[in-house]
Design an enzyme around this catalytic site. Structure first.
Site, PDB file in Angstrom:
ATOM      1  N   SER A 138      27.142  -1.545  34.642  1.00  0.00           N
ATOM      2  CA  SER A 138      27.797  -0.403  34.269  1.00  0.00           C
ATOM      3  C   SER A 138      28.863  -1.374  33.521  1.00  0.00           C
ATOM      4  CB  SER A 138      28.434   0.320  35.644  1.00  0.00           C
ATOM      5  OG  SER A 138      29.197   1.335  35.190  1.00  0.00           O
ATOM      6  N   LYS A 192      22.546   2.316  40.628  1.00  0.00           N
ATOM      7  CA  LYS A 192      23.394   2.897  39.196  1.00  0.00           C
ATOM      8  C   LYS A 192      22.489   4.677  38.764  1.00  0.00           C
ATOM      9  CE  LYS A 192      24.999   1.463  34.829  1.00  0.00           C
ATOM     10  NZ  LYS A 192      24.132   2.388  34.306  1.00  0.00           N
ATOM     11  N   HIS A 195      24.697   6.413  40.153  1.00  0.00           N
ATOM     12  CA  HIS A 195      26.615   6.139  39.684  1.00  0.00           C
ATOM     13  C   HIS A 195      26.547   7.079  38.859  1.00  0.00           C
ATOM     14  CE1 HIS A 195      28.747   4.132  36.694  1.00  0.00           C
ATOM     15  NE2 HIS A 195      29.685   3.951  37.456  1.00  0.00           N
ATOM     16  N   ASN A 196      25.615   7.083  37.646  1.00  0.00           N
ATOM     17  CA  ASN A 196      26.121   8.268  36.459  1.00  0.00           C
ATOM     18  C   ASN A 196      25.565   9.216  37.052  1.00  0.00           C
ATOM     19  OD1 ASN A 196      25.575   4.993  35.164  1.00  0.00           O
ATOM     20  ND2 ASN A 196      23.890   5.604  33.820  1.00  0.00           N
ATOM     21  N   GLU A 199      29.170   9.804  37.339  1.00  0.00           N
ATOM     22  CA  GLU A 199      29.683   9.640  36.821  1.00  0.00           C
ATOM     23  C   GLU A 199      29.606  10.872  35.610  1.00  0.00           C
ATOM     24  OE1 GLU A 199      28.804   7.242  32.101  1.00  0.00           O
ATOM     25  OE2 GLU A 199      29.286   6.319  33.960  1.00  0.00           O
TER      26      GLU A 199
END
Length: 488
Positions: A138, A192, A195-196, A199
């Site tokens: 990222s 990940k 995480h997104n 986001e």
């Protein structure tokens, strides 16, 4: 072509990157600039040549035009980063490389692959003796070049060899690399993905704060940029708040209008937010803040329906929200934004914990917060607080139960409620703020109306229910004498 096509004294690369679009190219430059001899390869040789011509001075590169030469240019155990489009293109590259690799070599997928694909690929590679590592990366183009946050999965043995290289090229905060071994097989891509998802929620919440300041307080984009810049000096300091201020200051060269007023209000998405919501549903974990962010992007792109609503004049409130004390309102929005952000992070970490349990991963939530402090898109100053919370109690049932964040909610909730209520009364859509508050109130409720739902389910489908006053599972004879029987 195999390694014997190189001279015995030829220098071999420490690591290789195949797939030299912007992310792959920048990652290769990062490796080379940190002193690693870097092998580079692309399906079309023109990109390989362009990288060497434009950035060959960044470090030591070994360029290859064929896959066989690329593999032959690497020191054993070979370490290769694949930076190509997720899905079938990634599978094709893996198949081509695997035919040329030897047991002990390491293949890393650095793209945004679905973690279940990574689990499948890791199992297949393991049968051949090859280590397959699905790694989240990222930070965008700049992060890939200057230092991203890196979330590698795969075996512990692979990380022993690969980890020192990845840690060196990652972002560093307080001298600590923003890279750690996440867990086996698909754990890296799973984290990940979450995480997104966070986001998505973070971006939606910031956009809602902008909308409130613009619509209810009547501030201009530049004035809102000043507000965001001020927020970025305190507990809301983050990469996304920082760049939003820059976006709001930008003026369109052609029209002279604020660029934000010229950009079409239809948000795109590439799937990782949707994967997060789907995975959370499969795991039975509520991620309402993240889900509403995904749905909000979908609604923004439903141009025909939104146009239809305008055409028929779909009714709304009779009067707009008129803010008299703008400074007080700005502070209310700031607190509502902070509280809603924390809910999104708490929900994200809940999914990580559930995924770890489901798939047998030993994921350290504190370590995940630590590696997100730098390099990545959601980097924020309160990640230090999240790290501390999990370091103090690794078994936290919810991030919101940590004393610091409980205090934040105590301090923020009156403003949060006022903002959500005012938004509803004035017809300003704040799905992120609203759903986050609803989740918070549901979480803290002593008793929820789910008992009614269980009664309904038992009535129409004999799905049974449990009681608060005794053990066992029960069913009411709704079509009979309404007596209760113990269900087997």
């Amino acid at each position: 072509m195999t390694a014997d096509h190189r001279t015995e004294n030829a220098k071999l690369a420490d690591i290789g990157v195949t797939g030299l679009a912007v992310m792959g190219s920048n990652l290769a430059r990062n490796f080379a600039s940190k002193g690693f001899v870097t092998a580079v390869h692309n399906r079309t040789s023109a990109k390989t040549r362009a990288l060497i011509e434009q950035h060959g001075g960044d470090g030591e590169f070994i360029a290859s035009e064929t896959t066989a030469d690329f593999v032959a240019s690497l020191a054993v155990p070979r370490k290769i980063i694949i930076m190509v489009k997720a899905g079938a293109p990634t599978d094709a590259v893996i198949d081509e490389l695997s035919a040329l690799l030897e047991p002990g070599d390491i293949l890393v997928d650095g793209g945004n692959s679905q973690f279940l694909d990574t689990r499948r690929r890791e199992e297949t590679a393991r049968e051949k003796g090859i280590h397959f590592v699905g790694s989240g990366i990222s930070g965008g183009e700049e992060g890939a070049l200057l230092g991203p946050s890196i979330m590698p999965g795969g075996s512990a043995q692979a990380y022993e060899s690969l980890g020192p290289i990845l840690e060196k090229i990652s972002a560093h905060v307080d001298g600590v690399p923003c890279c750690t071994h996440v867990g086996t097989d698909g754990a890296g891509h799973f984290v990940k993905m979450i995480h997104n998802g966070i986001e998505y929620a973070d971006m939606q919440l910031i956009a809602e704060a902008y909308q409130l300041l613009r619509t209810a307080a009547g501030l201009t984009p530049v004035e809102i940029a000043d507000v965001f810049a001020e927020w970025n000096t305190g507990e809301l300091e983050s990469f996304l708040v920082e760049i939003t201020a820059q976006v709001l200051r930008q003026v369109d060269a052609e029209t002279g209008s604020p660029l934000v007023d010229v950009i079409l209000d239809a948000a795109g998405q590439k799937g990782t937010g949707t994967w997060t919501v789907q995975t959370a549903l499969n795991l039975g974990v509520p991620v309402s803040g993240i889900a509403e962010a995904v749905f909000a992007r979908g609604l923004s792109s439903a141009a025909h329906q939104r146009a239809g609503a305008q055409k028929i004049g779909l009714p709304g409130p009779s009067s707009p929200w008129v803010v008299e004390d703008k400074d007080a309102f700005i502070e209310q929005v700031r607190l509502a934004l902070y509280a809603s952000k924390l809910v999104a992070y708490a929900q994200g970490f809940d999914v990580i914990a559930a995924g770890a349990k489901e798939y047998g991963w030993d994921i350290d939530n504190g370590a995940m917060a630590r590696i997100w402090r730098g390099g990545c898109i959601i980097r924020a100053v309160f990640l230090n607080r999240i790290t501390e919370a999990f370091d103090e109690d690794a078994s936290l049932l919810s991030l919101l139960f940590a004393p610091y964040f409980t205090e934040v909610m105590t301090r923020a909730q009156d403003a949060w409620r006022a903002v959500v209520a005012g938004s509803a009364l004035s017809g300003i859509a704040t799905p992120g703020f609203s759903s986050s508050l609803a989740y918070y109130d549901g979480l803290r409720a002593e008793r929820l109306p789910a008992s009614v739902i269980q009664g309904q389910r038992d009535f129409f489908g004999a799905h049974t229910y449990k009681r608060v006053d005794k053990e066992g599972t029960f069913h009411t004879l709704w079509s009979g004498d309404k007596s209760e029987v113990e269900a087997s």
